[in-house]
Design an enzyme around this catalytic site. Structure first.
Site, PDB file in Angstrom:
ATOM      1  N   PHE A  38      62.287  75.417 -59.706  1.00 27.73           N
ATOM      2  CA  PHE A  38      63.319  75.423 -58.661  1.00 27.73           C
ATOM      3  C   PHE A  38      64.466  74.495 -59.036  1.00 27.73           C
ATOM      4  CE2 PHE A  38      64.875  73.670 -54.503  1.00 27.73           C
ATOM      5  CZ  PHE A  38      65.515  74.829 -54.069  1.00 27.73           C
ATOM      6  N   GLY A  39      65.695  75.008 -58.976  1.00 25.95           N
ATOM      7  CA  GLY A  39      66.893  74.213 -59.222  1.00 25.95           C
ATOM      8  C   GLY A  39      67.731  74.130 -57.968  1.00 25.95           C
ATOM      9  N   TYR A  40      68.222  72.931 -57.644  1.00 25.13           N
ATOM     10  CA  TYR A  40      68.974  72.753 -56.401  1.00 25.13           C
ATOM     11  C   TYR A  40      70.282  71.977 -56.621  1.00 25.13           C
ATOM     12  CZ  TYR A  40      66.459  68.333 -56.793  1.00 25.13           C
ATOM     13  OH  TYR A  40      65.939  67.150 -57.274  1.00 25.13           O
ATOM     14  N   GLY A  41      70.540  71.567 -57.878  1.00 28.46           N
ATOM     15  CA  GLY A  41      71.780  70.873 -58.215  1.00 28.46           C
ATOM     16  C   GLY A  41      72.544  71.693 -59.234  1.00 28.46           C
ATOM     17  N   SER A  42      72.919  71.077 -60.343  1.00 28.54           N
ATOM     18  CA  SER A  42      73.700  71.797 -61.356  1.00 28.54           C
ATOM     19  C   SER A  42      72.898  72.916 -62.015  1.00 28.54           C
ATOM     20  CB  SER A  42      74.219  70.830 -62.425  1.00 28.54           C
ATOM     21  OG  SER A  42      73.148  70.155 -63.061  1.00 28.54           O
ATOM     22  N   GLU A 120      66.079  65.698 -66.502  1.00 29.28           N
ATOM     23  CA  GLU A 120      65.766  65.195 -65.184  1.00 29.28           C
ATOM     24  C   GLU A 120      65.042  63.856 -65.216  1.00 29.28           C
ATOM     25  OE1 GLU A 120      67.172  66.699 -62.945  1.00 29.28           O
ATOM     26  OE2 GLU A 120      67.477  68.713 -63.716  1.00 29.28           O
TER      27      GLU A 120
END
Length: 230
Positions: A38-42, A120
């Site tokens: 899951f990606g929620y930023g860039s 990360e």
């Protein structure tokens, strides 16, 4: 696949991933047949790794907040920028939207995790968990989620929108300006999720734009600035 069978399969996968995380056997994640991240930023616009599928959706029980300092991408030592992290919501009612990336096979999983662990976890203090990813296309999918923790020395804790906009308007790093990070995230969400409200993201974007406009006026009117100062 029947919904009941799919649900059982996903529960088995989630249990296996959680066990590997608990044992810190991160390399063994590459032995899975597939893995969703899951990606929620860039990551929503710039994953920089190969994947076999990408879905827009959400996870529940978390709020996205710009409470993570950054000196390696969108800031510099002594002048850190701010990037997104996830804050656990004890009520479970919060939602955070982003993208889930499907990684298939050992080579794809290993390459993506190597990139993500370097990107990360450069500063340490990140935790891994498995959360159900919800989308319009599929039943909930177990997805790997990276979040910053208070053990990360650049985790700032809660800051006001006013403070954050001031920092973001003035910060930049090797990857680019902090403003670009914020604005691209807001633009992505408006494009792909036009009916979803995100007060923190959109109010921070609005206030940062106001700060930038004021900075531009002050730069173009130095005499006025001096007079005001006197």
């Amino acid at each position: 696949m029947e919904p009941v069978i799919l649900e059982k399969r996903n529960m088995v996968i989630a249990k296996r991933i959680n066990e590997l995380i608990r044992l810190s056997q991160f390399d063994a994640l590459a032995n899975l047949e597939e893995l969703w991240v899951f990606g929620y930023g860039s990551l929503v616009w710039l994953p920089n790794f190969c994947f076999s599928d990408k879905i827009v959706g959400k996870i529940l029980g978390y709020r996205r907040r710009f409470y993570q300092g950054n000196t390696t991408h969108r800031g510099r030592p002594g002048r850190p920028g701010r990037v997104a992290t996830l804050m656990k919501d004890q009520t479970g009612r919060s939602e955070t939207y982003g993208c889930a990336y499907k990684l298939s096979g050992r080579e794809q999983i290993a390459a993506a995790l190597e990139h993500l662990n370097m990107r990360e976890s450069t500063l340490g203090g990140y935790s891994l968990s498995v959360e159900d990813f919800h989308s319009a296309e599929f039943a909930p999918i177990p997805a790997l989620v990276y979040t910053a923790t208070p053990e990360n020395d650049q985790f700032t804790g809660e800051q006001s929108i006013e403070e954050l906009s001031d920092i973001i308007a003035n910060a930049s790093g090797p990857t680019g300006s902090n403003v670009e990070y914020l604005f691209r995230l807001a633009e992505w969400q408006r494009e792909f999720l036009p009916f979803v409200e995100d007060d923190h993201l959109y109010e921070l974007t609005r206030l940062t734009k106001t700060k930038l406009a004021r900075m531009e006026r002050e730069k173009n009117n130095p005499r006025r600035m001096v007079r005001n100062g006197n």
